[in-house]
Every structure is written in structure tokens, then in C-alpha cells.
Design an enzyme around this catalytic site. Structure first.
Site, mmCIF file in Angstrom:
data_model
loop_
_atom_site.group_PDB
_atom_site.id
_atom_site.type_symbol
_atom_site.label_atom_id
_atom_site.label_comp_id
_atom_site.label_asym_id
_atom_site.label_seq_id
_atom_site.Cartn_x
_atom_site.Cartn_y
_atom_site.Cartn_z
ATOM 1 N N GLN A 1 -6.226 -7.197 -2.134
ATOM 2 C CA GLN A 1 -4.971 -7.174 -1.392
ATOM 3 C C GLN A 1 -3.952 -8.121 -2.035
ATOM 4 O OE1 GLN A 1 -7.654 -5.988 0.171
ATOM 5 N NE2 GLN A 1 -6.415 -4.186 0.550
ATOM 6 N N GLY A 2 -2.746 -7.630 -2.227
ATOM 7 C CA GLY A 2 -1.689 -8.429 -2.867
ATOM 8 C C GLY A 2 -1.520 -8.068 -4.333
ATOM 9 N N ASP A 3 -2.532 -7.434 -4.923
ATOM 10 C CA ASP A 3 -2.415 -6.999 -6.323
ATOM 11 C C ASP A 3 -1.703 -5.655 -6.426
ATOM 12 O OD1 ASP A 3 -3.741 -9.172 -7.520
ATOM 13 O OD2 ASP A 3 -5.681 -8.330 -6.947
ATOM 14 N N SER A 4 -1.555 -4.984 -5.296
ATOM 15 C CA SER A 4 -0.957 -3.647 -5.301
ATOM 16 C C SER A 4 0.350 -3.588 -6.062
ATOM 17 C CB SER A 4 -0.678 -3.205 -3.877
ATOM 18 O OG SER A 4 -1.842 -2.722 -3.327
ATOM 19 N N ASP B 1 0.723 7.441 -5.602
ATOM 20 C CA ASP B 1 1.137 6.114 -5.132
ATOM 21 C C ASP B 1 1.880 5.387 -6.268
ATOM 22 O OD1 ASP B 1 1.406 3.832 -3.672
ATOM 23 O OD2 ASP B 1 -0.697 3.230 -3.787
ATOM 24 N N HIS C 1 3.285 2.611 -2.081
ATOM 25 C CA HIS C 1 3.014 1.952 -0.796
ATOM 26 C C HIS C 1 3.633 0.560 -0.730
ATOM 27 C CE1 HIS C 1 -0.712 0.010 -2.519
ATOM 28 N NE2 HIS C 1 -0.441 -0.907 -1.613
HETATM 29 N N1 ARG Z 1 -3.740 -1.826 -1.260
HETATM 30 C C1 ARG Z 1 -3.942 -3.146 -1.762
HETATM 31 C C2 ARG Z 1 -2.623 -3.924 -1.770
HETATM 32 O O1 ARG Z 1 -1.720 -3.510 -1.069
HETATM 33 C C3 ARG Z 1 -4.655 -3.156 -3.081
HETATM 34 C C4 ARG Z 1 -6.078 -2.918 -2.881
HETATM 35 C C5 ARG Z 1 -6.855 -2.820 -4.124
HETATM 36 N N2 ARG Z 1 -8.206 -2.846 -3.706
HETATM 37 C C6 ARG Z 1 -9.253 -2.825 -4.516
HETATM 38 N N3 ARG Z 1 -10.423 -2.939 -3.994
HETATM 39 N N4 ARG Z 1 -9.098 -2.723 -5.801
HETATM 40 O O2 ARG Z 1 -2.517 -4.996 -2.295
#
Ligand code: ARG
Length: 347
Positions: free
Chosen positions: A274-277, A179, A130
Site C-alpha cells: 500500500q502506498g506504492d501504487s 489501471d 486508481h
Molecule cells: N493498491 C495498492 C496501493 O494503492 C498497491 C498494492 C500493491 N500490492 C501488492 N501486494 N503488490 O498502494
């Protein structure tokens, strides 16, 4: 009426597609019960649609994609993986040391930070599908040795362009199954070792569930749900759970495929966000770090019974080998007794 319904549906499906955090911010002064109700309704609606379109599947690892032109790997120099660069928010985490995780990569899009990644050999970083889905490869940048995004002096980073984006063919933007992606760096090969301080992370062994292990996640993501991303690279420790236990959480059990691995405390409090993805969830096995997960999704961050969900890297070992056959694999697992020099990177 139908136009309005369609519009709402398109917006909601688009939102779930982007995995915008599935929660509606609750105004502290507003009626909390109403806020919670709309949150639950929203989640139900998204789940309903996901089930209608039948996107939740437990498909096995699909056949490998067209392999790259292989090189003769017997000519590869020895390579040691998994060594931390120094002695030893992400939500509830701690700042890391400069170059502590010497495989940690920061992804930029049009020059701006947006995701994490991990260096797995001389030419490839691993990230989340993603983080590349819908993005133009030539606008993606990969930065190694970053630490404090707001400072240029603490650590000399190296920037790379991307010469190939390999998004897993089985990736589903709605379910987040598969993913995972690889980016080939536009280089003859990154230099590892004491001159640069760069080292790749180890790949995990096949078949292990890792349930009961302690996972360490690193990233520049938000330090609280809805917060802005962090300037300094953070790490957070969370227990890895079995997929059976993950299916007993607030997540609909069909959403947790065998290609996922969940981690978190029942009460929440510590999580990626968010941002850790795209960044790594590691286990530290005899002090060498192995990447067992890639930050993928979660509902909100650090919520009770809503663990972080990661792509399960050891489901993709053949896929990684096939798609990185044009590079030298890094297979010598760091051990402090035999590889003393590796851990002491020069700065
Ligand atoms: N989808 C998120 C990103 O794009 C990562 C989310 C991880 N969330 C969590 N609750 N561990 O950064």
C-alpha cells in the site's frame, strides 16, 4: 434483515471498490483458525460479487481517447531515457540512493503523499488509474526528486500542479483492469540533464511478456502489510512471471487480464505494498531502465502465492502516444558507452 444484508453488501462492495487490502487482520491472541476463516469467506464474498457483476473481462486495449493537440515532434530536442542518476520497503526491499531513480515522482493529494508515478517525458507522468479515480485533479500534486519525505535538505525537490488528468477509459475500479493514467504537469517542460538531475524512464517495447526478467519496483509504500508508508524511497527486486503462471496462483484466474503483469516469489517475502501504487516496476535492459508495470493491486503484501499485480505498460503504447502528442517523446535509450554524461547527474 434485508437492510442489514444490504448494508454489509454495500460495505463489502465499497471495500472491494477501493481495493482495501482483502484481508482481515488476525489478532495474534485470537483463534487463528477463525481469523483465517473470516479472511477466506471475505475473499470469496468479494469474488462472488465481482463475478455476479461480471466485471472481469479480458478486453483488448480500447480505442484511444480523444487525442491532445499534437505538436510537431520533429522539432523535439533529443532526449535520453532510462539512465540511473547515481552509480549503482516496499516489503523486503532496500533504501535507494538520493536521485537514483531520477524519473520517480511522488503524488500528493491536498499536500499529503498517497501514490507514486513515473516521468515519461517533459510533461507527463504515468501512474495508476486508481490513484486518480475519484480524486480532484486540482488537488493532486506531483513532486520530482523527492527521496526522504521527512527531510528537506537531502534532495531539493520540485513540485508541480497537474493541468490534465487522463484516466484510461477502460479502467474498472472493481477488477482493476486498465489501471493506468497519465498526468500532464503544469509546466512548459521539465528540464532534464545535469542541471536538474531529472531524467525520464524509457517505455518498454511492444509485445514482450517480460516473464523471467527481474523487475525492480520503487516506492514510498508500506514496508510490511498493514504498516505505515516509508519515509525513504525504497526499491525491491522480484521475478516477473508469465500470466499463465499468475493464473495458477491463489488469484482467481479470471482476475488476471492480459493488461496485467505479475511479479513475486512463490513464497512471497518481497513485494510492493500500500502506498506504492502508481509507481514503476522496471526492467534494467543493458543498464537503461524501462517501465514495464505500474503498481496496481495484490491481496495483502508479500504473501505466498499472491504476487503483486501491475498494469502491463506495453499494452498501452499507442494510448500513451496519442495522449501525449502535445509533448516531446523521449526515445533515445541510455547506453553507458555512448551517453556517459547522462548518468552522472549533478547534485
Ligand atoms: N493498491 C495498492 C496501493 O494503492 C498497491 C498494492 C500493491 N500490492 C501488492 N501486494 N503488490 O498502494
Amino acid at each position: 434483515m434485508w437492510t442489514a444484508l444490504c448494508l454489509i453488501t454495500v460495505t463489502l462492495v465499497a471495500a472491494s471498490h477501493q481495493r482495501i487490502p482483502v484481508y482481515v487482520p488476525i489478532n495474534a491472541n485470537a483463534n487463528t483458525a477463525a481469523g483465517e476463516l473470516s479472511q477466506a469467506a471475505y475473499v470469496d464474498y468479494v469474488n462472488w460479487w465481482q463475478n455476479i457483476i461480471g466485471i472481469i473481462s479480458n478486453t483488448e486495449e480500447p480505442a484511444a481517447e480523444a487525442p491532445v493537440t499534437p505538436i510537431d515532434q520533429s522539432t523535439c530536442p533529443p532526449c535520453t531515457c532510462g539512465a540511473l542518476g547515481t552509480k549503482n520497503r516496499i516489503v523486503g526491499g532496500n533504501p535507494t540512493y538520493v536521485r537514483q531513480y531520477p524519473w520517480m515522482a511522488m503524488l500528493t493529494y491536498k499536500g499529503k503523499f498517497y501514490c507514486g508515478a513515473s516521468l515519461i517525458n517533459h510533461k507527463y507522468v504515468m501512474t495508476a488509474a486508481h490513484c486518480v479515480h475519484g480524486f480532484e485533479g486540482k488537488k493532486i500534486g506531483v513532486r520530482l526528486l523527492e527521496h526522504d519525505r521527512s527531510s528537506n535538505d537531502e534532495s531539493k525537490h520540485i513540485d508541480f500542479k497537474v493541468s490534465r488528468v487522463i484516466k484510461h477509459k477502460g479502467y474498472s475500479p472493481t477488477s482493476y483492469n486498465n489501471d493506468i493514467a497519465l498526468l500532464r504537469l503544469d509546466t512548459e517542460g521539465v528540464e532534464f540533464g545535469p542541471n536538474t538531475g531529472i531524467h525520464p524512464v524509457c517505455l518498454p517495447v511492444e509485445g514482450k511478456s517480460f516473464s523471467g526478467y527481474e523487475g525492480v519496483i520503487t516506492g514510498w509504500g508500506a514496508k510490511k502489510q498493514g504498516g505505515s508508508s516509508s519515509q525513504i524511497l525504497h526499491e525491491v527486486y522480484v521475478p516477473i512471471m508469465s500470466n499463465d503462471d499468475c493464473r495458477k496462483t491463489e488469484y482467481d484466474q479470471k482476475r488476471i487480464t492480459n493488461n496485467m503483469i505479475c511479479a513475486g516469489y512463490p513464497e512471497g517475502q518481497k513485494d510492493s505494498c500500500q502506498g506504492d501504487s502508481g509507481g514503476p516496476m522496471h526492467i534494467a535492459n543493458n543498464t537503461a531502465y524501462h517501465i514495464v508495470g505500474v503498481v496496481s493491486w495484490g491481496e495483502g503484501c508479500a504473501q505466498a502465492n499472491r504476487p503483486g499485480v501491475y498494469s502491463r505498460v506495453n499494452r498501452y503504447l499507442n494510448w500513451v502516444a496519442n495522449n501525449t502528442a502535445d509533448s516531446c517523446p523521449c526515445t533515445n535509450v541510455y547506453s553507458p558507452s555512448t551517453d556517459a554524461a547522462v548518468g552522472t547527474a549533478a547534485y
